[in-house]
Motif scaffolding. Sequence first.
Motif, PDB file in Angstrom:
ATOM      1  N   ALA A  67       0.680   6.108  -8.573  1.00 20.11           N
ATOM      2  CA  ALA A  67       1.806   5.188  -8.496  1.00 20.11           C
ATOM      3  C   ALA A  67       1.470   3.874  -9.174  1.00 20.11           C
ATOM      4  N   ARG A  68       2.459   3.367  -9.914  1.00 18.74           N
ATOM      5  CA  ARG A  68       2.279   2.121 -10.657  1.00 18.74           C
ATOM      6  C   ARG A  68       3.409   1.175 -10.270  1.00 18.74           C
ATOM      7  N   GLU A  69       3.064   0.010  -9.752  1.00 14.71           N
ATOM      8  CA  GLU A  69       4.074  -0.939  -9.315  1.00 14.71           C
ATOM      9  C   GLU A  69       4.515  -1.799 -10.489  1.00 14.71           C
ATOM     10  N   LEU A  83       3.600  27.080 -11.744  1.00 14.68           N
ATOM     11  CA  LEU A  83       3.305  26.417 -10.476  1.00 14.68           C
ATOM     12  C   LEU A  83       4.152  25.164 -10.395  1.00 14.68           C
ATOM     13  N   ARG A  84       4.446  24.760  -9.177  1.00 16.10           N
ATOM     14  CA  ARG A  84       5.147  23.494  -8.958  1.00 16.10           C
ATOM     15  C   ARG A  84       4.309  22.629  -8.040  1.00 16.10           C
ATOM     16  N   LEU A  85       3.892  21.489  -8.553  1.00 20.60           N
ATOM     17  CA  LEU A  85       3.142  20.526  -7.763  1.00 20.60           C
ATOM     18  C   LEU A  85       4.105  19.500  -7.182  1.00 20.60           C
ATOM     19  N   SER A  86       3.806  19.079  -5.972  1.00 26.17           N
ATOM     20  CA  SER A  86       4.582  18.034  -5.322  1.00 26.17           C
ATOM     21  C   SER A  86       3.659  16.919  -4.862  1.00 26.17           C
ATOM     22  N   CYS A  87       4.199  15.735  -4.801  1.00 24.74           N
ATOM     23  CA  CYS A  87       3.450  14.571  -4.324  1.00 24.74           C
ATOM     24  C   CYS A  87       4.363  13.807  -3.375  1.00 24.74           C
ATOM     25  N   ALA A  88       3.928  13.682  -2.144  1.00 24.52           N
ATOM     26  CA  ALA A  88       4.692  12.952  -1.132  1.00 24.52           C
ATOM     27  C   ALA A  88       4.116  11.554  -0.984  1.00 24.52           C
ATOM     28  N   ALA A  89       4.992  10.574  -0.998  1.00 24.45           N
ATOM     29  CA  ALA A  89       4.572   9.180  -0.893  1.00 24.45           C
ATOM     30  C   ALA A  89       5.007   8.596   0.434  1.00 24.45           C
ATOM     31  N   SER A  90       4.181   7.722   0.966  1.00 19.41           N
ATOM     32  CA  SER A  90       4.522   6.995   2.184  1.00 19.41           C
ATOM     33  C   SER A  90       4.005   5.577   2.058  1.00 19.41           C
ATOM     34  N   GLY A  91       4.600   4.696   2.852  1.00 18.59           N
ATOM     35  CA  GLY A  91       4.193   3.305   2.794  1.00 18.59           C
ATOM     36  C   GLY A  91       5.322   2.448   2.286  1.00 18.59           C
ATOM     37  N   ARG A  92       5.127   1.842   1.150  1.00 17.77           N
ATOM     38  CA  ARG A  92       6.106   0.910   0.622  1.00 17.77           C
ATOM     39  C   ARG A  92       7.232   1.632  -0.110  1.00 17.77           C
ATOM     40  N   THR A  93       8.217   0.896  -0.567  1.00 20.26           N
ATOM     41  CA  THR A  93       9.422   1.458  -1.156  1.00 20.26           C
ATOM     42  C   THR A  93       9.087   2.273  -2.393  1.00 20.26           C
ATOM     43  N   PHE A  94       9.331   3.570  -2.294  1.00 22.73           N
ATOM     44  CA  PHE A  94       8.934   4.496  -3.348  1.00 22.73           C
ATOM     45  C   PHE A  94       9.608   4.174  -4.671  1.00 22.73           C
ATOM     46  N   ASP A 143      12.513  12.490  -6.425  1.00 22.05           N
ATOM     47  CA  ASP A 143      13.615  12.365  -5.485  1.00 22.05           C
ATOM     48  C   ASP A 143      13.336  11.123  -4.656  1.00 22.05           C
ATOM     49  N   ASN A 144      13.979  10.033  -4.983  1.00 19.02           N
ATOM     50  CA  ASN A 144      13.689   8.775  -4.293  1.00 19.02           C
ATOM     51  C   ASN A 144      14.171   8.791  -2.846  1.00 19.02           C
ATOM     52  N   ALA A 145      15.138   9.623  -2.541  1.00 19.73           N
ATOM     53  CA  ALA A 145      15.597   9.726  -1.157  1.00 19.73           C
ATOM     54  C   ALA A 145      14.559  10.425  -0.278  1.00 19.73           C
ATOM     55  N   LYS A 146      13.764  11.288  -0.890  1.00 22.29           N
ATOM     56  CA  LYS A 146      12.746  12.036  -0.141  1.00 22.29           C
ATOM     57  C   LYS A 146      11.334  11.523  -0.413  1.00 22.29           C
ATOM     58  N   ASN A 147      11.215  10.501  -1.244  1.00 22.54           N
ATOM     59  CA  ASN A 147       9.905   9.914  -1.562  1.00 22.54           C
ATOM     60  C   ASN A 147       8.946  10.948  -2.138  1.00 22.54           C
ATOM     61  N   THR A 148       9.452  11.745  -3.048  1.00 26.53           N
ATOM     62  CA  THR A 148       8.605  12.764  -3.657  1.00 26.53           C
ATOM     63  C   THR A 148       8.719  12.753  -5.180  1.00 26.53           C
ATOM     64  N   GLN A 179       0.847  -1.189   0.000  1.00 22.86           N
ATOM     65  CA  GLN A 179       0.000   0.000   0.000  1.00 22.86           C
ATOM     66  C   GLN A 179       0.884   1.240   0.000  1.00 22.86           C
ATOM     67  N   VAL A 180       0.521   2.196  -0.850  1.00 24.51           N
ATOM     68  CA  VAL A 180       1.217   3.476  -0.935  1.00 24.51           C
ATOM     69  C   VAL A 180       0.202   4.581  -0.728  1.00 24.51           C
ATOM     70  N   GLN A 181       0.530   5.532   0.105  1.00 30.12           N
ATOM     71  CA  GLN A 181      -0.301   6.710   0.299  1.00 30.12           C
ATOM     72  C   GLN A 181       0.360   7.892  -0.399  1.00 30.12           C
ATOM     73  N   LEU A 182      -0.445   8.655  -1.121  1.00 28.56           N
ATOM     74  CA  LEU A 182       0.053   9.783  -1.898  1.00 28.56           C
ATOM     75  C   LEU A 182      -0.681  11.053  -1.495  1.00 28.56           C
ATOM     76  N   MET A 183       0.057  12.143  -1.387  1.00 25.19           N
ATOM     77  CA  MET A 183      -0.528  13.425  -1.006  1.00 25.19           C
ATOM     78  C   MET A 183       0.060  14.522  -1.875  1.00 25.19           C
TER      79      MET A 183
END
Length: 124
Positions: free
Chosen positions: A98-100, A18-29, A73-78, A1-5
């Motif tokens: 997100a697509r696995e 404009l700059r949009l950002s998406c923060a991911a949490s949960g599994r390996t981004f 940025d995979n280190a920041k999950n964004t 499961q991945v949560q996106l904001m």
Amino acid sequence: QVQLMESGGGLVQAGGSLRLSCAASGRTFSNYCMGWFRQAPGKEREFVAAINRSGGSTYYTDSVKGRFTVSRDNAKNTVSLQMNSLKPEDTAVYYCAARENFLMGTTPRHYDYWGQGTQVTVSS
């Protein structure tokens, strides 16, 4: 499961940025290709941009090529979407997804997880 904001939406005049950002949490981004989609009132959700798992490959719909840039940025999950030279027709709710899979996708059904969306309004 991945949560996106998503964040970063707002009101901007035509020609602005404009700059949009998406923060991911949960599994390996870094296991996920990421995509940006948008949906205007009364229209279907449409593909905007995608980026592969490493960030080394990107793909855009024709209408945004040369104006939008997707990065991650995979280190920041964004994942981000830099939008320049905005037009009124870019007005929509923008979603990250997100697509696995190691392949990027260009349709909503290719994606497994979605954010709640952020409104972008471009005034003329």
